[in-house]
Structures are given as C-alpha cells and as structure tokens.
Motif scaffolding. Sequence first.
Motif, mmCIF file in Angstrom:
data_model
loop_
_atom_site.group_PDB
_atom_site.id
_atom_site.type_symbol
_atom_site.label_atom_id
_atom_site.label_comp_id
_atom_site.label_asym_id
_atom_site.label_seq_id
_atom_site.Cartn_x
_atom_site.Cartn_y
_atom_site.Cartn_z
ATOM 1 N N GLY A 59 -0.649 -6.720 3.532
ATOM 2 C CA GLY A 59 0.405 -7.682 3.777
ATOM 3 C C GLY A 59 1.668 -7.078 4.351
ATOM 4 O O GLY A 59 2.587 -7.797 4.757
ATOM 5 N N LEU A 60 1.747 -5.738 4.398
ATOM 6 C CA LEU A 60 2.945 -5.075 4.914
ATOM 7 C C LEU A 60 2.885 -4.881 6.422
ATOM 8 O O LEU A 60 3.856 -4.430 7.028
ATOM 9 N N GLY A 61 1.745 -5.187 7.036
ATOM 10 C CA GLY A 61 1.602 -4.967 8.466
ATOM 11 C C GLY A 61 1.370 -3.511 8.825
ATOM 12 O O GLY A 61 1.604 -3.098 9.968
ATOM 13 N N ILE A 62 0.923 -2.707 7.868
ATOM 14 C CA ILE A 62 0.663 -1.284 8.106
ATOM 15 C C ILE A 62 -0.843 -1.054 8.082
ATOM 16 O O ILE A 62 -1.536 -1.479 7.163
ATOM 17 N N ASP A 63 -1.334 -0.360 9.094
ATOM 18 C CA ASP A 63 -2.733 0.046 9.143
ATOM 19 C C ASP A 63 -2.831 1.426 8.518
ATOM 20 O O ASP A 63 -2.334 2.409 9.067
ATOM 21 N N SER A 64 -3.438 1.512 7.335
ATOM 22 C CA SER A 64 -3.510 2.799 6.633
ATOM 23 C C SER A 64 -4.273 3.845 7.433
ATOM 24 O O SER A 64 -4.049 5.052 7.261
ATOM 25 N N ASP A 65 -5.144 3.413 8.353
ATOM 26 C CA ASP A 65 -5.875 4.363 9.183
ATOM 27 C C ASP A 65 -5.004 4.937 10.296
ATOM 28 O O ASP A 65 -5.354 5.961 10.901
ATOM 29 N N ALA A 66 -3.865 4.274 10.578
ATOM 30 C CA ALA A 66 -3.010 4.708 11.690
ATOM 31 C C ALA A 66 -1.847 5.578 11.239
ATOM 32 O O ALA A 66 -1.090 6.068 12.067
ATOM 33 N N ILE A 67 -1.690 5.774 9.937
ATOM 34 C CA ILE A 67 -0.575 6.546 9.422
ATOM 35 C C ILE A 67 -1.044 7.942 9.044
ATOM 36 O O ILE A 67 -2.157 8.139 8.549
ATOM 37 N N SER A 68 -0.202 8.936 9.331
ATOM 38 C CA SER A 68 -0.549 10.318 8.997
ATOM 39 C C SER A 68 0.548 10.922 8.133
ATOM 40 O O SER A 68 1.643 10.373 8.003
ATOM 41 N N GLY A 69 0.259 12.069 7.552
ATOM 42 C CA GLY A 69 1.185 12.726 6.649
ATOM 43 C C GLY A 69 0.471 13.093 5.362
ATOM 44 O O GLY A 69 -0.719 12.779 5.164
ATOM 45 N N GLN A 70 1.184 13.771 4.473
ATOM 46 C CA GLN A 70 0.622 14.206 3.201
ATOM 47 C C GLN A 70 1.432 13.632 2.048
ATOM 48 O O GLN A 70 2.631 13.362 2.179
ATOM 49 N N THR A 71 0.771 13.433 0.923
ATOM 50 C CA THR A 71 1.437 12.869 -0.238
ATOM 51 C C THR A 71 0.995 13.551 -1.518
ATOM 52 O O THR A 71 -0.120 14.077 -1.610
ATOM 53 N N ALA A 72 1.902 13.543 -2.481
ATOM 54 C CA ALA A 72 1.579 13.885 -3.864
ATOM 55 C C ALA A 72 2.034 12.701 -4.689
ATOM 56 O O ALA A 72 3.197 12.276 -4.588
ATOM 57 N N ALA A 73 1.133 12.135 -5.489
ATOM 58 C CA ALA A 73 1.446 10.859 -6.125
ATOM 59 C C ALA A 73 0.899 10.792 -7.537
ATOM 60 O O ALA A 73 -0.076 11.461 -7.891
ATOM 61 N N ARG A 74 1.561 9.976 -8.333
ATOM 62 C CA ARG A 74 1.043 9.603 -9.651
ATOM 63 C C ARG A 74 0.708 8.126 -9.611
ATOM 64 O O ARG A 74 1.549 7.302 -9.236
ATOM 65 N N LEU A 75 -0.511 7.781 -10.008
ATOM 66 C CA LEU A 75 -0.977 6.395 -10.016
ATOM 67 C C LEU A 75 -1.362 6.007 -11.438
ATOM 68 O O LEU A 75 -2.087 6.748 -12.118
ATOM 69 N N VAL A 76 -0.869 4.844 -11.858
ATOM 70 C CA VAL A 76 -1.171 4.345 -13.199
ATOM 71 C C VAL A 76 -1.728 2.922 -13.057
ATOM 72 O O VAL A 76 -1.089 2.064 -12.430
ATOM 73 N N PHE A 77 -2.904 2.701 -13.622
ATOM 74 C CA PHE A 77 -3.542 1.383 -13.588
ATOM 75 C C PHE A 77 -3.881 0.950 -15.015
ATOM 76 O O PHE A 77 -4.269 1.777 -15.854
ATOM 77 N N SER A 78 -3.785 -0.337 -15.267
ATOM 78 C CA SER A 78 -4.211 -0.898 -16.545
ATOM 79 C C SER A 78 -4.814 -2.266 -16.276
ATOM 80 O O SER A 78 -4.170 -3.119 -15.652
ATOM 81 N N PHE A 79 -6.067 -2.473 -16.726
ATOM 82 C CA PHE A 79 -6.731 -3.746 -16.460
ATOM 83 C C PHE A 79 -7.913 -3.921 -17.404
ATOM 84 O O PHE A 79 -8.446 -2.951 -17.962
ATOM 85 N N PRO A 80 -8.352 -5.169 -17.600
ATOM 86 C CA PRO A 80 -9.544 -5.420 -18.407
ATOM 87 C C PRO A 80 -10.804 -5.078 -17.619
ATOM 88 O O PRO A 80 -10.844 -5.222 -16.396
ATOM 89 N N LEU A 81 -11.808 -4.640 -18.297
ATOM 90 C CA LEU A 81 -13.069 -4.280 -17.652
ATOM 91 C C LEU A 81 -13.915 -5.543 -17.484
ATOM 92 O O LEU A 81 -14.798 -5.853 -18.286
#
Length: 301
Positions: free
Chosen positions: A60-82
């Motif tokens: 929805g942001l209008g960004i193609d993740s395949d067209a962006i380059s660069g490196q990242t270090a990230a922390r991801l936290v998810f919580s959801f029912p199985l």
Amino acid sequence: RFDIAFTGGRLNELQMDEGSAVITGLDVEDQDIDIDIMIRGPVGAALSLLDSEPLKFVSGLGIDSDAISGQTAARLVFSFPLLKDLKVEQVAVAAGATLRGVALKKGPFDLAVRNGTLELQLTGNGMTIFGDALLNGVPLKINWEENFSAAAFDRRFTVSGVVGPVARRKLRIDDLPFGAGDVVGEVTHTIFAGGRSESIAKIDLTKTTLYLPAIRWRKAAGVLGNLYLFMTMEPLGEAVVEDLRLEAGDLHVSARIEVAPDLRNIRTLEFRKLSFSGNSMQGRISATEGGGFDVELTGER
C-alpha cells in the motif's frame, strides 16, 4: 507453554542472528505464539517479509520491495493466534530497523533515492521512516509517516535541507521567480482520507537575493528573510495558498492566493498586508480571461 530459542539461521536472503518463539495456551483449543527475532540482510528481503500474507504492509506504500536495494539490521516482533485462517487484524507486529545504502529508482514524488541512511519504526497502526538520503542527487533529511488505521492523516512527508539553483533543477523545482541563491528550509506535505492534502513550507531566505523590479525593491543576500506558506489542495486539483507570510528586510507581506491546478498560474492574489520602503497597502489582483489582470490596491505612503 513451549519456549524455543534461536541462535542462528536463515530466512530466505536474511540472516537470523538470534531470536525466540513462545507458544502459550497449550491447555486450550487455540494457541498463541510470540516471535522475537534479530535479522540482517538486504532491505528488499526484509520488506518482502513485512509484505507477506496476511500483513501486506509494504504494497500500500507504492514501494516495490524488489526494486529497493541496501542493507538492514532489524528486530521483528510478532504475536498472533495459531489459526489456519489468520486475519491481519489478529496479528500484532512491531519492527525497528536501521537501513544503510538505501537506493530506490522511484521513491516518494517519483524522486530517485540513493545513499539513504534511515531508521524504520513500524507497528500494526503505522510506520515512520526518517534519516538522510540523496533525493535526485540532493542531500536532504526526510521523515515519512504512514498510518495504516484511522488517524488524523493517512500520509505525511517532511523534507528539509539547503537547496541551491543546481539542486532545484535536480528536484524539478522552478527557479525562484524573484530571486537567486540558496534557500534553507522544511516542507511538509500531508495527505488525508479522501485525497485532500495540505502543504506547509518554512523557508529561511537569508542567503537568498530577492528582487521585485515592479516596486523597485531588492534584498541582498545576508539580510534576514523568512517565508511561511500554508496551502490546501482538494482531490480535483483546486489549490489555495491560505496563508503566505514573507518578512525580508523592510518588505512585509501577508497574502492569500488562489492558484490553478498546475500550481503555475495565479487566479487571485489577495494582499492582507503589503508594506515596503515606507509604503503600506492592501487589496486584490485577479487574472482575467483575456490574459490580463484586474488590480485593486489601496494604501498610503
């Protein structure tokens, strides 16, 4: 509960350095899982992860993740029912990331992004990206706020920096009609639900030479000058500068401007205050169908 500790691994192109998963509710019919992982790798791969079903944060942001380059270090936290049929509103997510060397051929306002050093903060309610980058080759500070749920606005961009004549050409900004030199400032563009938008510009004109031949007025570079502008635009293109304030040397302007949708032609210019060189006046200038102007100004010297 069932605890899992990760000491390493890979998730597609991403390297997972550490993390954990905790499954609770083992004594009831439906279980919940909490995932907390540290990853590093290509920015595009990390964005693809955030755009996977059922999240779809990036599309929805209008960004193609395949067209962006660069490196990242990230922390991801998810919580959801199985659950087999998991819905996005059932997923709680939070992400914090440092992005380096970010490049995107078509970024906000169709400007190319290069050499971005950015911070990303994301939750299920919204996202903020801020930092430094080259936009069409011009070094600027950027701040991008995006709301995913109902909020005061949908999207807000803020850009700040020093913009000279060469930089303005790179950014596809018209030359100053009544001046020359560097301008220093901040521009914020906010988009609301339904397509209405607002823009606010706060510009320091101290380094800028300004000249208005029609009234024989001039400001040299080095003389203090400031411009404030607040503009609204409707979805169909109707644009109004509701508030323009210019203070530069002995020139003081307070005005309201109605402009054409292309933002290049003035329909009506209403001076609430116009003073310079001992003159003080107010009035209105309106464009006519024949290409001329109706001028109504009153004042004193």
